[in-house]
Design an enzyme around this catalytic site. Structure first.
Site, PDB file in Angstrom:
ATOM      1  N   HIS A  82       0.988  -0.981  -0.117  1.00 48.74           N
ATOM      2  CA  HIS A  82      -0.034  -0.565   0.073  1.00 48.74           C
ATOM      3  C   HIS A  82       0.775   1.024   0.169  1.00 48.74           C
ATOM      4  O   HIS A  82       1.854   1.126   0.837  1.00 48.74           O
ATOM      5  CB  HIS A  82      -1.547  -0.336   1.114  1.00 48.74           C
ATOM      6  CG  HIS A  82      -0.028  -0.031   2.652  1.00 48.74           C
ATOM      7  ND1 HIS A  82      -0.166   1.180   3.408  1.00 48.74           N
ATOM      8  CD2 HIS A  82       0.386  -1.027   3.121  1.00 48.74           C
ATOM      9  CE1 HIS A  82       0.353   0.864   4.689  1.00 48.74           C
ATOM     10  NE2 HIS A  82       0.214  -0.615   4.634  1.00 48.74           N
ATOM     11  N   ASP A  84      -0.341   4.663   1.185  1.00 46.66           N
ATOM     12  CA  ASP A  84      -0.506   5.398   1.854  1.00 46.66           C
ATOM     13  C   ASP A  84       0.273   5.050   3.224  1.00 46.66           C
ATOM     14  O   ASP A  84       0.267   4.106   3.435  1.00 46.66           O
ATOM     15  CB  ASP A  84      -1.752   5.738   2.164  1.00 46.66           C
ATOM     16  CG  ASP A  84      -2.654   3.991   2.816  1.00 46.66           C
ATOM     17  OD1 ASP A  84      -1.981   3.040   2.578  1.00 46.66           O
ATOM     18  OD2 ASP A  84      -3.805   4.695   3.917  1.00 46.66           O
ATOM     19  N   GLU A 179      -5.067   1.934   2.484  1.00 47.70           N
ATOM     20  CA  GLU A 179      -4.619   0.327   3.340  1.00 47.70           C
ATOM     21  C   GLU A 179      -4.840   0.879   4.924  1.00 47.70           C
ATOM     22  O   GLU A 179      -5.851   0.289   5.227  1.00 47.70           O
ATOM     23  CB  GLU A 179      -4.261  -0.063   2.961  1.00 47.70           C
ATOM     24  CG  GLU A 179      -3.520  -1.871   3.928  1.00 47.70           C
ATOM     25  CD  GLU A 179      -3.114  -1.714   5.073  1.00 47.70           C
ATOM     26  OE1 GLU A 179      -3.363  -2.486   5.399  1.00 47.70           O
ATOM     27  OE2 GLU A 179      -3.061  -0.671   5.928  1.00 47.70           O
TER      28      GLU A 179
HETATM   29 ZN   LIG Z   1       1.106  -1.108   6.063  1.00 46.09          ZN
END
Ligand SMILES: [Zn+2]
Length: 413
Positions: A82, A84, A179
């Site tokens: 992920h 973010d 996420e």
């Molecule tokens: Zn993570």
């Protein structure tokens, strides 16, 4: 655009300075547009590696394929991280610091000397002597969660592209947004992705692989009391605030996040609000077993009914909402996913250790969407905090693990 000697560290340092913090209060997907700044860079870098189908979609997800170079029928394997970073701590203006050839001892962060990564509370530092360690300057988080994973997948892709003599099946790459706020898998298009199995790179200590997450439900208790002028309330008023407080007060102390660890589950009140007239309690229930989840919900419902019986004029509703399930249930149906992973961990010289995650990952959602997906280590530690750190050598080990895993799937096909 990627340089001939673009190491996993080069990539990591390039990605962490891009602010990609997600925002739980936004209903947009991605929750913050800035996550696409990293997505666009990754799309360009993947194209520069020759992965022509690389693209960033409108939700901020990045997809790419390393085409198969073997005639064998190898299932398409996806690697996922992920982009973010957690809303818990600032991710703006990250200034990574490199401690070369670490020789032990506490690490004081230069931008805020009150922030110290102490060996006493980070015993994993004992395994890092001679390694290079990246930290923050103490004023932001680092974002090794999960840009270490992103950099590792990119480096493994670069290695496979530049070493075409290594036979492999189709390798799919997926970078997600949001996420950290639990929405990472929401807009992933599994058709576009076209993978049979997947692995997230979103773990921590090298050697530790994770095939279990919590199973999770949310519970909302809504209480309607009997409102009354307080001066004339005797024998009539039933204050919903007090009913809600009674329920919370009766929650078992030993089934709480602050008193449990390992494979123990819990009941956790997240939010309470209300007035004399009406009150609401929101809770989360966690356990590794579906049966354990049910037991805790039954217990909570029993406490609620008993408390509410003492407020005969009031009423309540008890609503359970499914959140996610332990991915082990899905992974156990495909034992080769973990077996191949364990073989690749051994090939990089480590003893695989199976762990369970006291939380969820993109993988737990993806597993139940039809893409079985355990979790692999990244070498990062102390996530979501200014004390976050990552070992460069452990990131290199994670890159090698991905490459070995791709080889194992081809060999065993
Ligand atoms: Zn993570």
């Amino acid at each position: 655009m990627s340089l001939p000697h673009d190491t996993v560290l080069d990539r990591f340092l390039r990605y962490v300075v891009i602010d990609t913090q997600s925002d739980p209060t936004s209903s947009a997907q991605p929750s913050t547009e800035k996550q696409k700044d990293l997505g666009r860079l990754l799309e360009r870098e993947l194209k520069a590696l020759g992965l022509d189908d690389a693209h960033l979609d409108e939700h901020g997800n990045v997809y790419a394929t390393i085409p198969a170079n073997t005639k064998k029928d190898v299932p398409a394997i996806c690697f996922c991280s992920h982009m973010d970073t957690a809303p818990d701590f600032s991710g703006t203006g990250v200034k990574p610091q490199l401690v070369r050839n670490y020789q032990g001892g506490d690490i004081t962060l230069t931008g805020d000397p009150s922030q110290v990564i102490r060996v006493a509370s980070h015993p994993q530092l004992h395994d890092q002597i001679g390694h290079d360690i990246v930290t923050t300057d103490g004023t932001t988080l680092l974002g090794a969660d999960d840009k270490a994973g992103v950099a590792e997948i990119m480096s493994a892709a670069q290695f496979l592209v530049r070493n075409p003599e290594i036979p492999h099946g189709p390798v799919k790459i997926l970078f997600t947004t949001d996420e950290e706020i639990g929405r990472g898998a929401d807009k992933v298009d599994l058709k576009t992705l076209g993978a049979r199995f997947a692995y997230t790179l979103d773990g921590s200590t090298v050697g530790e692989i994770e095939n279990e997450t919590f199973s999770a439900d949310g519970v909302t208790i809504d209480i309607s009391g009997v409102a009354m002028h307080p001066g004339y309330a005797k024998g009539k008023m039933e204050n919903a605030i007090k009913a809600a407080s009674d329920i919370v007060a009766r929650l078992p102390r030993d089934i709480a996040p602050e008193t449990t660890e390992g494979r123990e589950g819990f009941i956790h009140p997240l939010d309470i609000s209300g007035s004399m007239e009406a009150a609401r309690i929101q809770l989360i229930i966690r356990d590794f077993r579906e049966g354990g989840l049910k037991e805790k919900e039954d217990l909570l419902e029993k406490i609620t009914s008993e408390v509410m019986a003492t407020y005969p004029g009031s009423s309540h509703t008890f609503t359970v909402k499914h959140q996610y399930r332990n991915m082990k249930e899905v992974l156990d149906r495909h034992p080769e996913i973990m077996e191949n992973l364990e073989e690749s961990v051994r090939r990089v010289g480590l003893e695989p250790v199976r762990h369970s995650i006291r939380g969820g990952t993109d993988g737990s959602r993806l597993s139940f969407m039809g893409l079985p997906c355990p979790n692999i280590y990244t070498g990062g530690h102390a996530y979501h905090s200014p004390l976050e750190w990552v070992s460069v050598q452990d990131m290199e080990t994670a890159v090698k693990t991905i490459v070995e895993l791709v080889k194992v799937w081809e060999e065993r096909a």
